[in-house]
Design a protein around this motif. Sequence first.
Motif, PDB file in Angstrom:
ATOM      1  N   ALA A  99     -44.400  -8.554  -0.171  1.00  0.00           N
ATOM      2  CA  ALA A  99     -44.009  -7.160  -0.397  1.00  0.00           C
ATOM      3  C   ALA A  99     -43.777  -6.440   0.928  1.00  0.00           C
ATOM      4  O   ALA A  99     -42.813  -5.669   1.074  1.00  0.00           O
ATOM      5  CB  ALA A  99     -45.082  -6.442  -1.212  1.00  0.00           C
ATOM      6  N   LEU A 100     -44.644  -6.678   1.894  1.00  0.00           N
ATOM      7  CA  LEU A 100     -44.474  -6.057   3.207  1.00  0.00           C
ATOM      8  C   LEU A 100     -43.195  -6.528   3.879  1.00  0.00           C
ATOM      9  O   LEU A 100     -42.444  -5.735   4.451  1.00  0.00           O
ATOM     10  CB  LEU A 100     -45.673  -6.391   4.097  1.00  0.00           C
ATOM     11  CG  LEU A 100     -46.965  -5.613   3.824  1.00  0.00           C
ATOM     12  CD1 LEU A 100     -48.154  -6.310   4.457  1.00  0.00           C
ATOM     13  CD2 LEU A 100     -46.836  -4.180   4.342  1.00  0.00           C
ATOM     14  N   ARG A 101     -42.939  -7.829   3.805  1.00  0.00           N
ATOM     15  CA  ARG A 101     -41.739  -8.358   4.448  1.00  0.00           C
ATOM     16  C   ARG A 101     -40.486  -7.735   3.856  1.00  0.00           C
ATOM     17  O   ARG A 101     -39.544  -7.384   4.584  1.00  0.00           O
ATOM     18  CB  ARG A 101     -41.705  -9.887   4.280  1.00  0.00           C
ATOM     19  CG  ARG A 101     -40.597 -10.595   5.024  1.00  0.00           C
ATOM     20  CD  ARG A 101     -40.899 -10.657   6.519  1.00  0.00           C
ATOM     21  NE  ARG A 101     -40.272  -9.573   7.285  1.00  0.00           N
ATOM     22  CZ  ARG A 101     -40.818  -9.021   8.351  1.00  0.00           C
ATOM     23  NH1 ARG A 101     -41.999  -9.412   8.785  1.00  0.00           N
ATOM     24  NH2 ARG A 101     -40.206  -8.047   8.996  1.00  0.00           N
ATOM     25  N   ALA A 102     -40.479  -7.577   2.543  1.00  0.00           N
ATOM     26  CA  ALA A 102     -39.312  -6.994   1.885  1.00  0.00           C
ATOM     27  C   ALA A 102     -39.078  -5.569   2.363  1.00  0.00           C
ATOM     28  O   ALA A 102     -37.936  -5.156   2.609  1.00  0.00           O
ATOM     29  CB  ALA A 102     -39.487  -7.031   0.370  1.00  0.00           C
ATOM     30  N   LEU A 103     -40.132  -4.805   2.523  1.00  0.00           N
ATOM     31  CA  LEU A 103     -39.984  -3.421   2.971  1.00  0.00           C
ATOM     32  C   LEU A 103     -39.614  -3.348   4.446  1.00  0.00           C
ATOM     33  O   LEU A 103     -38.806  -2.503   4.857  1.00  0.00           O
ATOM     34  CB  LEU A 103     -41.281  -2.646   2.719  1.00  0.00           C
ATOM     35  CG  LEU A 103     -41.629  -2.375   1.250  1.00  0.00           C
ATOM     36  CD1 LEU A 103     -42.964  -1.658   1.144  1.00  0.00           C
ATOM     37  CD2 LEU A 103     -40.550  -1.560   0.560  1.00  0.00           C
TER      38      LEU A 103
END
Length: 390
Positions: free
Chosen positions: A329-333
């Motif tokens: 999720a962090l990588r996507a953001l």
Amino acid sequence: MTAEAAGGSEAFLAGLEAIGVSLVSGVPCSYFKEPIRRLEQHPRIRYVPAVNEGSALAIAAGARLTGETAAVVAQNSGFGNLVNPLTSLALPYRIPLLVFVSMRGWPTADAGEPQHHWMGKVVPPWLESLEVPYWWLTTDGPSPDAVVKEAGTVLESGRTAFVLVGKGALKDAGAAPAPDPAAPRASVPDRDDLVDAVLAEVREERILSTTGYLSRTLYNRGDRPGNFYMQGSMGHVAGLALGAALARPEERFVVLDGDGSALMHLGSLATVGHFTPANLVHVVFDNQAYDSTGGQPTTSATTDFAAVARACGYRQVRRVGTAAGLRPALRALLDAPGPGLLAVDGKVGGAPCERASNSLSVAGIATRFAAQHRSAGAHGGASGGHREQT
């Protein structure tokens, strides 16, 4: 009789009952940990957690306007939040309230908590300038019920009164520990899981973390010059990061926020959404507790931070409730244009760790963070600075 001999929080609540208080609103402080724990279960006095100190005073004023005797509990670092409704609502409308303020940093601030230096000094003279009467409640003074009774006499004349509470004055000798909450699922992330995931995914991004245990955890698990550890100023980390992101659009910034902090000035999300900084990722760790002041519950159980962010104009919004889901999720953001918000459904847990200010001066933290724009990219990821596993 001293406060210690009188039984601390038990005598305090007895004093509130004796003067007819039926509602207490506040923002927690560790000085009030035991009385708040008792208030949460009290059969005759309702405790209403507030998002900030000014809101607590307004809630108490509303109760008083409709016939209830009400009180407020707050930490002196939030006294500034109280000033507006105190001077424009309670005093001019003559709404009598009893306000208890813990005196952090009094008589002198601890070396590791320099943020309490100024408010440890100024509350008494400010109250004097406002002609608001106040009393002291300390370990070597009269018992809590006696102080509450004396201060309560002022309410009968339509005036607001303050009680300034010293360290340990409301502590119970041999108090029973708080009951353990139901064990959460093992997959639910704690703050250590979150910080480790952030440190694993950041590259050149700078990280700004809210006051309390999140900043302590970030410092101990991955100190780097591009980290800014906020002590005090609760609720303002999103605004701080927004200003940095607008000033340095060529850099990227990550905010580590907590549920209590985000709720305190929730309107900051609307400002972030309005200016839509593409270089900002906002992470809200929601464990439904004011962890560093004793684990008192926040009101976040009924707040959907992801939905709030979406409604406020954040471009990217995600929600995650497992440790395994944090990094994807962090990588996507981080790879998408912001502002993005990650709402993390977490749990209380993780080692409290030491404050950054036990080893670094807070002025030094600001100085090295400010210097990073001259060497952006020099301190990427968790490899910048030390990385201590606890």
